[in-house]
Motif scaffolding. Structure first.
Motif, PDB file in Angstrom:
ATOM      1  N   PRO A 292       0.807  -1.232   0.000  1.00  0.00           N
ATOM      2  CA  PRO A 292       0.000   0.000   0.000  1.00  0.00           C
ATOM      3  C   PRO A 292       0.835   1.276   0.000  1.00  0.00           C
ATOM      4  O   PRO A 292       0.319   2.349  -0.286  1.00  0.00           O
ATOM      5  CB  PRO A 292      -0.822  -0.122   1.294  1.00  0.00           C
ATOM      6  N   TYR A 293       2.127   1.156   0.336  1.00  0.00           N
ATOM      7  CA  TYR A 293       2.945   2.357   0.438  1.00  0.00           C
ATOM      8  C   TYR A 293       3.798   2.603  -0.805  1.00  0.00           C
ATOM      9  O   TYR A 293       4.362   3.692  -0.954  1.00  0.00           O
ATOM     10  CB  TYR A 293       3.863   2.258   1.661  1.00  0.00           C
ATOM     11  N   LEU A 294       3.900   1.619  -1.684  1.00  0.00           N
ATOM     12  CA  LEU A 294       4.746   1.786  -2.862  1.00  0.00           C
ATOM     13  C   LEU A 294       4.294   2.936  -3.767  1.00  0.00           C
ATOM     14  O   LEU A 294       5.134   3.705  -4.255  1.00  0.00           O
ATOM     15  CB  LEU A 294       4.800   0.462  -3.644  1.00  0.00           C
ATOM     16  N   PRO A 295       2.965   3.106  -4.032  1.00  0.00           N
ATOM     17  CA  PRO A 295       2.561   4.218  -4.918  1.00  0.00           C
ATOM     18  C   PRO A 295       2.677   5.598  -4.278  1.00  0.00           C
ATOM     19  O   PRO A 295       2.553   6.605  -4.976  1.00  0.00           O
ATOM     20  CB  PRO A 295       1.101   3.908  -5.250  1.00  0.00           C
ATOM     21  N   VAL A 296       2.891   5.656  -2.937  1.00  0.00           N
ATOM     22  CA  VAL A 296       2.898   6.955  -2.265  1.00  0.00           C
ATOM     23  C   VAL A 296       4.054   7.816  -2.759  1.00  0.00           C
ATOM     24  O   VAL A 296       3.912   9.033  -2.955  1.00  0.00           O
ATOM     25  CB  VAL A 296       2.949   6.767  -0.736  1.00  0.00           C
ATOM     26  N   GLY A 297       5.208   7.198  -2.984  1.00  0.00           N
ATOM     27  CA  GLY A 297       6.344   7.952  -3.495  1.00  0.00           C
ATOM     28  C   GLY A 297       6.044   8.552  -4.857  1.00  0.00           C
ATOM     29  O   GLY A 297       6.368   9.732  -5.131  1.00  0.00           O
ATOM     30  N   GLY A 298       5.401   7.753  -5.732  1.00  0.00           N
ATOM     31  CA  GLY A 298       5.010   8.287  -7.037  1.00  0.00           C
ATOM     32  C   GLY A 298       4.011   9.415  -6.902  1.00  0.00           C
ATOM     33  O   GLY A 298       4.029  10.386  -7.689  1.00  0.00           O
TER      34      GLY A 298
END
Length: 768
Positions: A292-298
């Protein structure tokens, strides 16, 4: 815009008993319906690719037909599958029904108005489909069972969806006119790809990494993947103004419905059972946790790129990032709550015995230390069940566990607030009595013993052990809680020695005896290595000629401080401390070397060696004996192994086979102290013995006019003759005893009359 409905499925197979086998009719109907639905998709594909007339209507009708059939198929499988799967399939059926209904409304409004209708009614139907699809996934067998766990999984999906809002703006939405985004329903339609990916995230999150993947789950995941791709393509075409109803892209939505219908054709998992997210021993892979946190950087990068030349951030991006921050905050709050809950659970597991629910050794020790710091009166009762191992051996560990649980409940009731009871491990329990308690330790011990008395039914079943209790009160002699527990242990073993089912209080005398015993065991560990053990030999005489025909090897311990110790003083300690085997091996080797020396002057003389019951059960006994005779150059027939009746009567078939192999090698087998143990004619038939040794207690009574003793010795002698066994009368100390055993017909005798235990030099000489 085509109807956007999200099809969500349950996670991998759970575990529950297989439901009743469906009849042939529903299965046949399901296969037929699936073939018809597949044919509809193929016809629609041909129609759209060929751009035939009324392509938009054909697309709408095909999607409605396939979605409708998928709903019917889900209802049918919900009836056939176990109860634990019915809610999942029912929600999935509702999702498919809403997809068909939404497409119907879409078609009607398209034919009567706008080519791409975005009305509140259509938005409400499709949104309801999103909710039911998500609920289906959260009701799957492998989804968390708690509300907090389900909320966590849902938030993971929401975080992924919100993180994709600024990314989608940079990639797609910049080309969408502000007027298009002013309509909330139209904006919601443009966000459907994010909802698809949200549900895919939830789908991945509920899939247990340690469980095999259920085949319907794969098809439903494929359906969601098709939906995500088609919705993304639709938004891109819509942004460029290149989409019109009847586009070949429309084929993707009925295809996603067809995958759902195909998923209903698989049987339920072999076993379905309620599980929770803490049940798996295998931790999830790192990417599943970070998902769930991987797209947050994008999303962070996309926010920077989405800023307009004026420095303002588009309202959609700003709203999305604020919602993302709120979701992350709630998600972290849930994670903190779960961590606190897990800490509490771990603390419970760390300090509680899982079988009985009592405090465990760690908790007991903590409470004991706290009680000692308070400087009050502290006592410890240490309780050990007598004969509990026999319960496990006879009835199995399941029965033993049930018995322990029942006894723990009885003891808890007996203590009744007057102490803290804990299970230290195995069948050992302890009770802490501090200054705040009203009952005296002795009174509490009596209550515990009374509570553990078996009822009539339990006594008849033979599954109820007694208990021995040791009591120790804290005093100046105790430097730590360990010392107090040690004294309670000393008293408990004193209670066992006193006949069990009793209690004893640790006294200075008991403590001193235990310390001396421990020191003696420590010294015994060094005795073999330091050469403190020595062998003496007591002759066995031929009563007819007076010649010494054999000798029994008797071990002596030349203790540097206590002097010469007899076997009765230290061999029981050796058995208790596990030292009997090395002592036995040393005795066998030394006796064989001595016998090889004296056989040079008395070729017919043999040597007898006592073997412990523990050594008799060892599979390497034969190797030990053969190695000793070979190293000494002694013929195997010159060695006799003496075994007690109790060791022989408890022998297993493996032990009897071992004795048979020794007899085949020529080694003699003597039954020592015959008549004092479990004398039985049946075991004489089974044991390959060569010799009986009549116990000294019978021979000693031959000095008087004890006709029964005379008859006993005579009977044993005749019995041995009937079994073709040699006989040795032990304990012959007077001439009268010698005359009696000789008159009875005993061929050999042993005792102080013929010689006291001595060095090997006397063997082979005639009686003086």
């Amino acid at each position: 815009m085509p109807p956007q409905e999200l099809t969500l499925a349950a996670g991998p197979a759970g575990r529950e008993p297989r439901g009743p086998a469906p009849t042939r009719s529903p299965r046949a109907l399901g296969r037929t319906g699936l073939l018809v639905a597949g044919a509809v998709v193929l016809v629609e594909a041909f129609w759209l690719v060929a751009a035939l007339p009324a392509a938009a209507l054909v697309s709408d009708l095909g999607a409605m037909a396939v979605a409708g059939w998928a709903a019917v198929a889900c209802v049918g499988v919900a009836r056939r599958h176990p109860a634990s799967l019915r809610r999942f399939w029912s929600l999935l059926a509702a999702t498919m029904a809403l997809a068909a209904a939404g497409r119907l409304v879409w078609t009607v409004e398209r034919l009567t108005g706008d080519d791409l209708p975005h009305t509140p009614l259509i938005g409400a139907v499709f949104t309801a489909g999103i909710l039911t699809g998500t609920a289906a996934l959260l009701c799957s067998l492998t989804a968390p069972r708690t509300a907090v766990g389900r909320a966590r999984i849902l938030l993971d999906g929401v975080i992924v969806a919100l993180a994709l809002v600024p990314i989608a703006w940079v990639v797609v939405f910049r080309n969408v006119a502000d007027a298009d985004l002013a309509d909330p329903v139209r904006t919601l339609g443009l966000l459907y790809p994010m909802f698809d990916l949200m549900q895919l995230t939830i789908l991945v999150a509920v899939a247990g990494p340690a469980r095999p993947l259920w085949r319907p789950m794969s098809l439903i995941a494929g359906s969601l993947a098709v939906r995500a791709l088609s919705d993304t393509a639709y938004v891109a075409l819509f942004a460029r103004g290149d989409y019109a109803p009847g586009h070949p892209l429309d084929l993707c939505w009925p295809l996603s419905y067809l995958l759902i219908a195909a998923a209903t054709g698989y049987p339920p998992p072999p076993v379905c059972a309620d599980t929770d997210d803490t049940a798996d021993a295998t931790p999830p892979p790192w990417w599943r946790v970070a998902l769930p946190y991987l797209p947050v950087g994008g999303a962070i990068v996309a926010v920077m790129l989405a800023r307009q030349p004026s420095g303002q951030t588009p309202h959609l991006v700003l709203g999305g990032i604020l919602a993302l921050l709120a979701a992350l905050a709630v998600r972290q709050g849930l994670a903190a709550y779960e961590n606190l809950w897990l800490v509490a659970q771990l603390r419970q597991l760390a300090y509680t015995d899982q079988l009985t629910g009592l405090p465990n050794r760690l908790m007991f020790t903590r409470r004991l230390r706290r009680a000692l710091r308070d400087d009050g009166r502290v006592a410890v009762l240490l309780l050990d069940l007598d004969g509990f191992k026999q319960v496990n051996d006879r009835f199995g560990h399941a029965t033993g566990d049930a018995l322990l649980s029942g006894l723990a409940a009885r003891m808890r009731a007996a203590v009744d607030g007057d102490g803290t009871i804990a299970r230290l491990g195995g069948d050992e329990f302890a009770v802490l009595v501090d200054g705040e308690r009203s009952a005296a330790p002795e009174r509490l011990a009596q209550r515990l013993l009374q509570a553990l008395q078996p009822s009539d039914g339990e006594e008849d079943a033979g599954v109820h052990p007694s208990a021995s209790i040791g009591i120790a009160e804290y005093g100046p002699q105790h430097a730590s809680p360990t010392d107090l527990l040690r004294d309670a242990d000393i008293a408990m073993y004193a209670a066992k020695a006193a006949g069990k089912s009793a209690y004893r209080i640790c006294t200075p005398l008991l403590r001193e005896s235990a310390v001396s015993r421990a020191e003696l065991i420590a010294d015994l560990r060094r005795a073999v290595d330091e050469g403190q053990l020595r062998l003496e030999y007591q002759p066995i005489v031929d009563l007819a000629t007076g010649a010494v025909r054999s000798a029994e090897a008797l071990v002596r311990w030349w203790h540097p401080r206590l002097g010469v110790l007899t076997p009765a003083r230290f061999l029981p300690l050796a058995e208790e401390a596990g030292l009997i085997l090395p002592i036995d091996r040393w005795v066998i080797h030394e006796a064989c070397r001595a016998a090889a020396t004296w056989r040079k002057r008395a070729p017919q003389a043999t040597v007898a060696v006592n073997i412990s019951a523990a050594h008799l059960r060892r599979p390497d006994l034969i190797a030990t004996v053969t190695a000793a005779t070979a190293a000494a150059g002694l013929a195997p027939r010159a060695l006799t192994l003496e075994l007690t009746e109790s060791a022989l009567i408890e022998s297993s078939e493996a032990v009897l086979d071992r004795l048979g192999q020794l007899r085949e090698l020529g080694i003699g087998i003597a039954i020592d102290d015959f008549g004092t143990g479990y004398s039985s004619l049946s075991y004489l038939h089974r044991i390959p013995a060569t010799e009986l040794k009549i116990d000294r207690s019978f021979v000693a009574r031959l000095d008087g006019d004890d006709d029964r003793a005379y008859a006993t010795v005579e009977m044993v002698t005749r019995l041995a003759g009937a079994f073709d066994l040699a006989v040795v009368a032990e304990g012959v100390e007077t001439e009268r005893q010698h005359a009696a055993v000789a008159a009875i017909g005993c061929p050999q005798g042993q005792g102080y009359l013929y010689g006291r235990p001595d060095v090997a030099a006397a063997v082979g000489q005639n009686r003086a």
